[in-house]
Design a protein around this motif. Structure first.
Motif, short mmCIF file in Angstrom:
data_model
loop_
_atom_site.label_atom_id
_atom_site.label_comp_id
_atom_site.label_asym_id
_atom_site.label_seq_id
_atom_site.Cartn_x
_atom_site.Cartn_y
_atom_site.Cartn_z
N HIS A 52 0.87 -1.18 0.00
CA HIS A 52 0.00 0.00 0.00
C HIS A 52 0.90 1.22 0.00
O HIS A 52 1.81 1.34 0.82
CB HIS A 52 -0.90 0.00 1.23
N THR A 53 0.67 2.13 -0.94
CA THR A 53 1.55 3.28 -1.12
C THR A 53 0.90 4.56 -0.65
O THR A 53 -0.27 4.82 -0.92
CB THR A 53 1.92 3.44 -2.62
N ILE A 54 1.67 5.35 0.10
CA ILE A 54 1.27 6.70 0.49
C ILE A 54 2.35 7.63 -0.04
O ILE A 54 3.46 7.68 0.49
CB ILE A 54 1.11 6.84 2.01
N ASP A 55 2.04 8.35 -1.11
CA ASP A 55 3.03 9.22 -1.74
C ASP A 55 3.20 10.53 -0.97
O ASP A 55 4.30 11.01 -0.77
CB ASP A 55 2.64 9.51 -3.19
N ILE A 75 4.44 1.56 1.79
CA ILE A 75 5.45 2.30 1.04
C ILE A 75 5.19 3.80 1.21
O ILE A 75 4.16 4.32 0.75
CB ILE A 75 5.42 1.94 -0.46
N PHE A 76 6.10 4.47 1.88
CA PHE A 76 6.10 5.93 1.90
C PHE A 76 7.16 6.37 0.91
O PHE A 76 8.36 6.18 1.14
CB PHE A 76 6.43 6.45 3.30
N GLY A 77 6.73 6.96 -0.22
CA GLY A 77 7.68 7.35 -1.25
C GLY A 77 8.76 8.27 -0.74
O GLY A 77 9.90 8.20 -1.17
N GLU A 78 8.42 9.13 0.20
CA GLU A 78 9.37 10.03 0.83
C GLU A 78 9.14 9.99 2.33
O GLU A 78 8.00 10.07 2.80
CB GLU A 78 9.19 11.46 0.32
N ALA A 79 10.24 9.90 3.10
CA ALA A 79 10.11 9.85 4.55
C ALA A 79 9.52 11.14 5.10
O ALA A 79 9.00 11.17 6.22
CB ALA A 79 11.47 9.59 5.19
N ASP A 80 9.56 12.25 4.33
CA ASP A 80 8.98 13.51 4.79
C ASP A 80 7.49 13.38 5.05
O ASP A 80 6.91 14.19 5.78
CB ASP A 80 9.22 14.61 3.75
N SER A 81 6.83 12.38 4.43
CA SER A 81 5.40 12.19 4.64
C SER A 81 5.09 11.46 5.93
O SER A 81 3.92 11.39 6.34
CB SER A 81 4.80 11.42 3.46
N LEU A 82 6.11 10.90 6.58
CA LEU A 82 5.90 10.22 7.86
C LEU A 82 5.69 11.25 8.96
O LEU A 82 6.27 12.34 8.92
CB LEU A 82 7.12 9.36 8.21
N THR A 133 12.19 6.21 1.67
CA THR A 133 13.45 6.78 1.19
C THR A 133 13.67 8.13 1.86
O THR A 133 12.72 8.81 2.25
CB THR A 133 13.45 6.96 -0.33
N ALA A 134 14.93 8.52 1.98
CA ALA A 134 15.25 9.81 2.59
C ALA A 134 16.66 10.23 2.19
O ALA A 134 17.48 9.40 1.79
CB ALA A 134 15.13 9.73 4.11
N VAL A 135 16.92 11.52 2.33
CA VAL A 135 18.25 12.05 2.07
C VAL A 135 19.03 12.26 3.37
O VAL A 135 20.21 12.60 3.34
CB VAL A 135 18.18 13.38 1.28
#
Length: 232
Positions: A52-55, A75-82, A133-135
């Motif tokens: 399940h994806t949360i973009d 799936i969090f496409g970007e960790a900023d959405s957490l 994912t994250a930077v």
């Protein structure tokens, strides 16, 4: 990275004993290192029902989302959405999902008939494996629950990526073997898979020779889950 990511998503299928953890994964690297591309390629090998994806969304979108999470990859496409912050209740709910294999969250709501406030309990069953994912590294409490996989940025890696992009431009891509996707569907249908690592004691004796921090206890559980995912 692609193989580790594939095993991480497969760890959603493992039967979880108390204290065990699937391979929650953070793909870490500078922009354009290939984090999202690696994740996208792996997800092409999975059936739709495997994840399940949360973009992007508000910090509480996971709590109120109606999607089933049992034996799925989140799936969090970007960790900023957490949800951010060590003391954030929504972030605490996510950590509970990763650690306890179910999300539990209580919120006060107004009763439209009486005008008084009541407590609404929200629960989502797992186990669920988080992949994002994250930077940069995340907060200590969340980071300790994740397997951090740093993507290489050395010149040879960049050169190989450029060669691959050139090949894709010239020859295109092939679709994944339908058998691989069907295999994951089969595994999903029979989940959870109860796997035992018979050499766990020998592995424990080897690891504790260099263990120096409490987080090794969670790293150890992820190591076992990686082995179990290979077995499945």
């Amino acid at each position: 990275p692609a193989i580790i990511t594939y095993l991480s998503v497969t760890s959603r299928l493992i039967a979880m004993r108390p204290g065990a953890m699937p391979v929650h994964l953070l793909l870490l690297g500078v922009p354009s290192a290939g984090k999202s591309y690696t994740l996208q390629i792996v997800l092409r090998l999975m059936p739709d029902g495997a994840f399940h994806t949360i973009d992007a969304g508000s910090p509480r979108v996971l709590i109120y989302d109606t999607a089933e999470l049992k034996n799925k990859a989140l799936i969090f496409g970007e960790a900023d959405s957490l949800p951010a912050g060590e003391d954030n209740p929504a972030a605490s709910a996510v950590r509970n999902l990763l650690q306890d294999h179910f999300l539990h969250y209580k919120v006060t709501v107004s009763d439209p008939e009486t005008g008084s406030y009541t407590v609404l309990s929200i629960r989502k069953d797992g186990p669920t494996v988080l992949v994002t994912t994250a930077v940069r590294s995340l907060g200590d409490q969340l980071n300790s629950r994740l397997f951090v996989l740093e993507l290489s940025e050395d010149p040879q890696q960049i050169a190989d990526a450029l060669d691959t992009q050139a090949d894709l431009e010239l020859w295109g891509t092939t679709d994944p073997d339908p058998g691989l996707i069907a295999f994951q569907e089969y595994l999903q249908a029979l989940a959870p898979w109860d796997v035992v690592v018979p050499f766990a004691k020998e592995l424990s004796n080897a690891v504790k020779q260099t263990a120096s921090a409490p987080r090794i206890l969670r790293d150890w559980q992820r190591l076992l889950s990686l082995i179990k995912a290979v077995t499945i």
